[in-house]
Design a protein around this motif. Structure first.
Motif, mmCIF file in Angstrom:
data_model
loop_
_atom_site.group_PDB
_atom_site.id
_atom_site.type_symbol
_atom_site.label_atom_id
_atom_site.label_comp_id
_atom_site.label_asym_id
_atom_site.label_seq_id
_atom_site.Cartn_x
_atom_site.Cartn_y
_atom_site.Cartn_z
ATOM 1 N N THR A 186 27.980 24.822 92.920
ATOM 2 C CA THR A 186 26.598 25.218 93.803
ATOM 3 C C THR A 186 25.543 25.242 92.447
ATOM 4 O O THR A 186 24.581 25.918 92.781
ATOM 5 C CB THR A 186 26.750 26.626 94.357
ATOM 6 O OG1 THR A 186 27.235 27.573 93.183
ATOM 7 C CG2 THR A 186 27.493 26.763 95.568
ATOM 8 N N LEU A 187 26.143 24.796 91.481
ATOM 9 C CA LEU A 187 24.814 24.752 90.364
ATOM 10 C C LEU A 187 23.823 23.598 90.507
ATOM 11 O O LEU A 187 22.547 23.988 90.255
ATOM 12 C CB LEU A 187 25.685 24.466 88.943
ATOM 13 C CG LEU A 187 26.619 25.424 88.353
ATOM 14 C CD1 LEU A 187 27.358 25.027 86.885
ATOM 15 C CD2 LEU A 187 25.802 26.714 88.338
ATOM 16 N N PRO A 188 24.074 22.516 90.963
ATOM 17 C CA PRO A 188 23.038 21.394 91.442
ATOM 18 C C PRO A 188 22.303 21.800 92.589
ATOM 19 O O PRO A 188 22.684 22.782 93.399
ATOM 20 C CB PRO A 188 23.929 20.136 91.425
ATOM 21 C CG PRO A 188 25.227 20.318 90.969
ATOM 22 C CD PRO A 188 25.490 21.914 91.178
ATOM 23 N N PRO A 189 21.169 21.179 92.737
ATOM 24 C CA PRO A 189 20.359 21.515 94.178
ATOM 25 C C PRO A 189 21.365 21.184 95.326
ATOM 26 O O PRO A 189 22.247 20.298 95.222
ATOM 27 C CB PRO A 189 19.268 20.607 93.931
ATOM 28 C CG PRO A 189 19.147 20.271 92.453
ATOM 29 C CD PRO A 189 20.352 20.207 91.959
ATOM 30 N N PRO A 190 21.046 21.763 96.338
ATOM 31 C CA PRO A 190 22.160 21.514 97.532
ATOM 32 C C PRO A 190 22.007 20.382 98.017
ATOM 33 O O PRO A 190 23.294 20.010 98.524
ATOM 34 C CB PRO A 190 21.211 22.543 98.589
ATOM 35 C CG PRO A 190 20.581 23.422 97.733
ATOM 36 C CD PRO A 190 20.117 22.916 96.339
ATOM 37 N N GLU A 191 21.074 19.450 97.850
ATOM 38 C CA GLU A 191 21.036 18.026 98.482
ATOM 39 C C GLU A 191 22.007 17.117 97.447
ATOM 40 O O GLU A 191 22.430 16.345 97.979
ATOM 41 C CB GLU A 191 19.687 17.527 98.387
ATOM 42 C CG GLU A 191 19.032 17.362 97.105
ATOM 43 C CD GLU A 191 18.277 18.600 96.624
ATOM 44 O OE1 GLU A 191 17.389 18.306 95.775
ATOM 45 O OE2 GLU A 191 18.541 19.605 97.411
ATOM 46 N N GLN A 192 22.638 17.719 96.154
ATOM 47 C CA GLN A 192 23.498 17.034 95.384
ATOM 48 C C GLN A 192 24.946 17.779 95.657
ATOM 49 O O GLN A 192 25.842 17.408 94.839
ATOM 50 C CB GLN A 192 22.887 17.159 93.957
ATOM 51 C CG GLN A 192 21.629 16.582 93.808
ATOM 52 C CD GLN A 192 21.240 16.298 92.428
ATOM 53 O OE1 GLN A 192 21.948 16.785 91.316
ATOM 54 N NE2 GLN A 192 19.825 16.338 92.187
ATOM 55 N N TRP A 193 25.108 18.605 96.279
ATOM 56 C CA TRP A 193 26.347 19.326 96.335
ATOM 57 C C TRP A 193 27.494 18.311 97.168
ATOM 58 O O TRP A 193 27.039 17.562 97.975
ATOM 59 C CB TRP A 193 26.228 20.460 97.422
ATOM 60 C CG TRP A 193 25.603 21.763 96.723
ATOM 61 C CD1 TRP A 193 25.095 21.658 95.596
ATOM 62 C CD2 TRP A 193 25.323 22.768 97.170
ATOM 63 N NE1 TRP A 193 24.623 22.993 95.342
ATOM 64 C CE2 TRP A 193 24.901 23.650 96.381
ATOM 65 C CE3 TRP A 193 25.693 23.418 98.681
ATOM 66 C CZ2 TRP A 193 24.375 25.192 96.728
ATOM 67 C CZ3 TRP A 193 25.363 24.813 98.910
ATOM 68 C CH2 TRP A 193 24.565 25.585 97.880
ATOM 69 N N THR A 194 28.691 18.418 96.768
ATOM 70 C CA THR A 194 29.677 17.620 97.272
ATOM 71 C C THR A 194 30.602 18.647 97.963
ATOM 72 O O THR A 194 31.366 19.366 97.324
ATOM 73 C CB THR A 194 30.362 16.760 96.125
ATOM 74 O OG1 THR A 194 29.388 15.947 95.723
ATOM 75 C CG2 THR A 194 31.725 15.975 96.803
ATOM 76 N N TRP A 195 31.026 18.419 99.147
ATOM 77 C CA TRP A 195 31.824 19.406 99.888
ATOM 78 C C TRP A 195 33.270 19.045 99.946
ATOM 79 O O TRP A 195 33.666 17.756 100.163
ATOM 80 C CB TRP A 195 31.159 19.538 101.449
ATOM 81 C CG TRP A 195 29.922 20.229 101.352
ATOM 82 C CD1 TRP A 195 28.779 19.612 101.171
ATOM 83 C CD2 TRP A 195 29.781 21.600 101.627
ATOM 84 N NE1 TRP A 195 27.660 20.680 101.435
ATOM 85 C CE2 TRP A 195 28.417 21.735 101.566
ATOM 86 C CE3 TRP A 195 30.580 22.812 101.917
ATOM 87 C CZ2 TRP A 195 27.845 23.069 101.832
ATOM 88 C CZ3 TRP A 195 29.931 23.862 101.974
ATOM 89 C CH2 TRP A 195 28.411 24.177 102.061
ATOM 90 N N HIS A 196 34.212 20.037 100.012
ATOM 91 C CA HIS A 196 35.602 19.393 100.215
ATOM 92 C C HIS A 196 36.018 20.578 101.183
ATOM 93 O O HIS A 196 35.794 21.329 101.276
ATOM 94 C CB HIS A 196 36.297 19.567 98.831
ATOM 95 C CG HIS A 196 36.404 21.076 98.613
ATOM 96 N ND1 HIS A 196 35.516 21.578 97.451
ATOM 97 C CD2 HIS A 196 37.398 21.999 98.472
ATOM 98 C CE1 HIS A 196 35.660 22.837 97.139
ATOM 99 N NE2 HIS A 196 36.902 23.019 97.758
ATOM 100 N N VAL A 197 37.177 20.159 101.772
ATOM 101 C CA VAL A 197 37.933 20.825 102.582
ATOM 102 C C VAL A 197 38.831 21.804 101.820
ATOM 103 O O VAL A 197 39.565 21.442 100.956
ATOM 104 C CB VAL A 197 38.948 19.772 103.689
ATOM 105 C CG1 VAL A 197 39.921 20.958 104.242
ATOM 106 C CG2 VAL A 197 37.964 19.107 104.500
ATOM 107 N N ASP A 198 38.683 22.967 102.244
ATOM 108 C CA ASP A 198 39.225 24.213 101.486
ATOM 109 C C ASP A 198 40.592 24.428 102.067
ATOM 110 O O ASP A 198 41.331 25.415 101.468
ATOM 111 C CB ASP A 198 38.299 25.335 101.417
ATOM 112 C CG ASP A 198 38.850 26.428 100.415
ATOM 113 O OD1 ASP A 198 38.953 26.113 99.322
ATOM 114 O OD2 ASP A 198 38.804 27.620 100.581
#
Length: 218
Positions: free
Chosen positions: A78-90
């Motif tokens: 969550t360090l980059p801006p939200p538009e640069q987040w990469t989501w993964h299945v937890d």
């Protein structure tokens, strides 16, 4: 003749099927007569030798809706801006496999001898052994691949990147999946193979249904 319970291990799944000398009277009473019926079907009589058959039916939840699962996703950072987040299945793969395992009903009969009853799907190959003719009962198997579930949820989350709590940021989305229909794939189907002493029966593919909820969480 009293029915016998047969337990069969294949991969990590188990088929439990009941066999008897004759087809049970209530086996075909799986559905209900629709309201407002119009009368007799007036079916004709077939000719020639009796032919074998085999089929599967999903054992639906008591709600009558498709099987439902819920999958959590988190951002890698969550360090980059939200538009640069990469989501993964937890949700761990083994847990997903368990969540995707559902109950099906199988039935088969031959005019001579049943020589093969096999179901192939995302969970691997399940083969009934020993074989009895006729045979019927319930078994459990995985109905969608983990790759399909992970792909659907991560594609949604990464295509709509936002910070939780921001206005217009959807925290969840629900997808109605059908095996073999995009975004699911042909691998998300069950294939039934059966053979009688006189030769193989037609191979049948079945398309499971699934309600998949993808959740963004912190």
């Amino acid at each position: 003749m009293q029915p016998r319970i047969l337990a069969v291990m294949a991969m990590t799944a188990t088929i439990v099927i009941v066999a008897a000398g004759t087809v049970a009277t209530g086996v075909h009473a799986q559905g209900r007569t629709p309201a407002g019926g119009q009368g007799n079907l007036n079916l004709g009589y077939g000719t020639g030798e009796a032919k074998g058959y085999a089929f599967l039916l999903p054992v639906a939840p008591t709600s009558g809706r498709p099987h439902e699962i819920s999958v959590d996703l988190r951002p890698d950072s969550t360090l980059p801006p939200p538009e640069q987040w990469t989501w993964h299945v937890d949700t761990p793969p083994n847990q997903l496999k368990a969540m995707l395992t559902t109950t099906w009903y199988a039935q088969a009969s031959c005019p001579d001898a049943l020589t093969l009853l096999q179901v192939t799907g995302p969970g691997g190959v399940l083969t009934q052994n020993p074989l009895h003719n006729p045979i019927w009962g319930n078994f459990k198997t995985q109905t969608f691949t983990v790759d399909t579930i992970v792909g659907v949820c991560t594609d949604w989350a990464n295509a709509n990147q936002c910070a939780l709590g921001d206005a217009g940021c959807d925290t969840h989305e629900t997808f109605s999946l059908v095996g073999g229909v995009a975004p699911a794939t042909a691998a998300d189907r069950l294939r039934l193979k059966a053979s009688c002493g006189g030769g193989p029966l037609p191979t049948i593919d079945y398309a499971p249904k699934l309600s998949l909820r993808c959740n963004r969480v912190n």
